[in-house]
Design a protein around this motif. Structure first.
Motif, PDB file in Angstrom:
ATOM      1  N   CYS A 298       0.859  -1.194   0.000  1.00 35.58           N
ATOM      2  CA  CYS A 298       0.000   0.000   0.000  1.00 35.58           C
ATOM      3  C   CYS A 298       0.889   1.236   0.000  1.00 35.58           C
ATOM      4  O   CYS A 298       1.539   1.551   1.002  1.00 35.58           O
ATOM      5  N   ALA A 299       0.935   1.925  -1.139  1.00 34.77           N
ATOM      6  CA  ALA A 299       1.704   3.167  -1.247  1.00 34.77           C
ATOM      7  C   ALA A 299       0.932   4.300  -0.577  1.00 34.77           C
ATOM      8  O   ALA A 299      -0.229   4.546  -0.901  1.00 34.77           O
ATOM      9  N   THR A 300       1.563   4.972   0.368  1.00 32.53           N
ATOM     10  CA  THR A 300       0.920   6.043   1.134  1.00 32.53           C
ATOM     11  C   THR A 300       1.779   7.296   1.053  1.00 32.53           C
ATOM     12  O   THR A 300       2.964   7.260   1.406  1.00 32.53           O
ATOM     13  N   VAL A 301       1.175   8.398   0.586  1.00 29.48           N
ATOM     14  CA  VAL A 301       1.901   9.665   0.471  1.00 29.48           C
ATOM     15  C   VAL A 301       1.319  10.666   1.464  1.00 29.48           C
ATOM     16  O   VAL A 301       0.124  10.947   1.440  1.00 29.48           O
TER      17      VAL A 301
ATOM     18  N   TRP B 152      -2.990   5.563  -0.746  1.00 27.40           N
ATOM     19  CA  TRP B 152      -3.559   6.683   0.017  1.00 27.40           C
ATOM     20  C   TRP B 152      -2.746   7.943  -0.246  1.00 27.40           C
ATOM     21  O   TRP B 152      -1.510   7.906  -0.286  1.00 27.40           O
ATOM     22  N   ILE B 153      -3.453   9.064  -0.403  1.00 26.12           N
ATOM     23  CA  ILE B 153      -2.834  10.392  -0.392  1.00 26.12           C
ATOM     24  C   ILE B 153      -3.473  11.140   0.765  1.00 26.12           C
ATOM     25  O   ILE B 153      -4.694  11.308   0.806  1.00 26.12           O
ATOM     26  N   PHE B 154      -2.656  11.600   1.722  1.00 31.95           N
ATOM     27  CA  PHE B 154      -3.159  12.218   2.953  1.00 31.95           C
ATOM     28  C   PHE B 154      -2.574  13.616   3.064  1.00 31.95           C
ATOM     29  O   PHE B 154      -1.381  13.788   3.283  1.00 31.95           O
ATOM     30  N   LEU B 155      -3.438  14.622   2.878  1.00 30.95           N
ATOM     31  CA  LEU B 155      -3.031  16.028   2.854  1.00 30.95           C
ATOM     32  C   LEU B 155      -3.307  16.687   4.201  1.00 30.95           C
ATOM     33  O   LEU B 155      -4.395  16.533   4.758  1.00 30.95           O
ATOM     34  N   ILE B 156      -2.334  17.424   4.723  1.00 31.40           N
ATOM     35  CA  ILE B 156      -2.520  18.200   5.949  1.00 31.40           C
ATOM     36  C   ILE B 156      -2.104  19.644   5.672  1.00 31.40           C
ATOM     37  O   ILE B 156      -0.996  19.904   5.204  1.00 31.40           O
ATOM     38  N   THR B 157      -3.009  20.605   5.965  1.00 34.51           N
ATOM     39  CA  THR B 157      -2.697  22.022   5.739  1.00 34.51           C
ATOM     40  C   THR B 157      -3.373  22.893   6.784  1.00 34.51           C
ATOM     41  O   THR B 157      -4.423  22.537   7.321  1.00 34.51           O
ATOM     42  N   ASP B 158      -2.766  24.051   7.054  1.00 33.40           N
ATOM     43  CA  ASP B 158      -3.391  25.018   7.961  1.00 33.40           C
ATOM     44  C   ASP B 158      -3.812  26.276   7.217  1.00 33.40           C
ATOM     45  O   ASP B 158      -4.142  27.295   7.835  1.00 33.40           O
ATOM     46  N   GLY B 159      -3.796  26.242   5.881  1.00 42.49           N
ATOM     47  CA  GLY B 159      -4.083  27.463   5.133  1.00 42.49           C
ATOM     48  C   GLY B 159      -4.869  27.211   3.869  1.00 42.49           C
ATOM     49  O   GLY B 159      -5.811  26.418   3.840  1.00 42.49           O
ATOM     50  N   GLN B 160      -4.454  27.866   2.804  1.00 39.97           N
ATOM     51  CA  GLN B 160      -5.075  27.707   1.496  1.00 39.97           C
ATOM     52  C   GLN B 160      -3.980  27.844   0.446  1.00 39.97           C
ATOM     53  O   GLN B 160      -2.925  28.423   0.709  1.00 39.97           O
ATOM     54  N   PRO B 161      -4.194  27.298  -0.742  1.00 38.46           N
ATOM     55  CA  PRO B 161      -3.134  27.319  -1.755  1.00 38.46           C
ATOM     56  C   PRO B 161      -2.784  28.729  -2.216  1.00 38.46           C
ATOM     57  O   PRO B 161      -3.664  29.580  -2.373  1.00 38.46           O
TER      58      PRO B 161
END
Length: 233
Positions: free
Chosen positions: A20-23, A126-135
């Motif tokens: 399982c490739a997880t990014v 799985w692609i798991f994105l974590i952010t505290d803002g906006q692009p």
């Protein structure tokens, strides 16, 4: 020199096991400085330590880390858990989230091609994105935005990967809802629940590694009373 075997050319540990490739796609912009980047680094250590305790996860989970802040950087290419060394991240720069997501999608497709090359079965990545803002590298309707929406929504629709978005602190949840595939609402991290979130991620990946390819599994509810996340409407 003799002929090299495929598994020597493509360095994938335990190729006889499904993988399982997880990014992890992690915001390291300037706004993440201080407590948030410290919690993120500690979470990466928790995730790694927990997965290393699971014999099947060690053989089946491949983890990569992409950061976006001072540009987009692949700080850890896909690595089996037994050899994975969590990076020590620092915060700075803007929030090139769009390019980071596109790089994660590209990386996943590249890894799946490597699995196929040596005949290794694989779970949906799985692609798991974590952010505290906006692009800061795209706006709704521009070229990068449209590429990201098509990549994420199309990738989910075609069962190429599972995309999760997690907002922390002042994250723009409206943007994350539009980026996220239909049917998977982005979650907002409850205050001080970083460790719980990374423990949930490790348990979820362990469940995947203990399942059969294509099997439906029930993940622990992250928004339950004792969960780490909330849905912002």
């Amino acid at each position: 020199m003799g002929l090299e075997k495929l598994e020597d050319i493509v360095d994938i540990p335990y190729p006889q096991h499904p993988h399982c490739a997880t990014v992890l796609v992690l915001d390291t912009s300037a706004s993440m400085s201080g407590n948030k980047i410290a919690e993120l680094n500690e979470g990466l250590r928790i995730l790694t330590d927990e997965l290393k305790e699971d014999d099947l996860a060690v053989k089946r989970i491949d983890l990569a880390v992409i950061t976006f802040g001072k540009g987009v950087e692949l700080v850890r290419p896909f690595t089996g858990i037994s050899a994975f060394d969590p990076p020590e991240l620092s915060a700075g720069g803007y929030t090139p989230m769009g390019q980071a997501i596109l790089e994660a999608v590209r990386l996943v497709e590249e890894r799946k091609a490597e699995y196929r090359t040596i005949g290794t079965d694989y779970y949906r990545p799985w692609i798991f994105l974590i952010t505290d803002g906006q692009p800061t590298d795209m706006r709704k309707g521009d070229e990068i935005w449209e590429k990201v929406i098509e990549a994420v929504h199309g990738g989910e629709r075609d069962h190429k990967f599972l995309f999760w978005a997690l907002g922390v602190d002042q994250a723009n949840m409206t943007v994350l809802r539009e980026i996220s595939p239909p049917g998977r609402t982005p979650l907002m991290l409850k205050e001080a629940k970083w460790a719980e979130m990374f423990l949930w991620l490790s348990k979820s990946l362990s469940q995947i590694s203990d399942s059969r390819i294509g099997e439906q599994i029930s993940l622990e509810n992250p928004v339950g009373p004792e969960g780490w996340g909330v849905i912002q409407l």
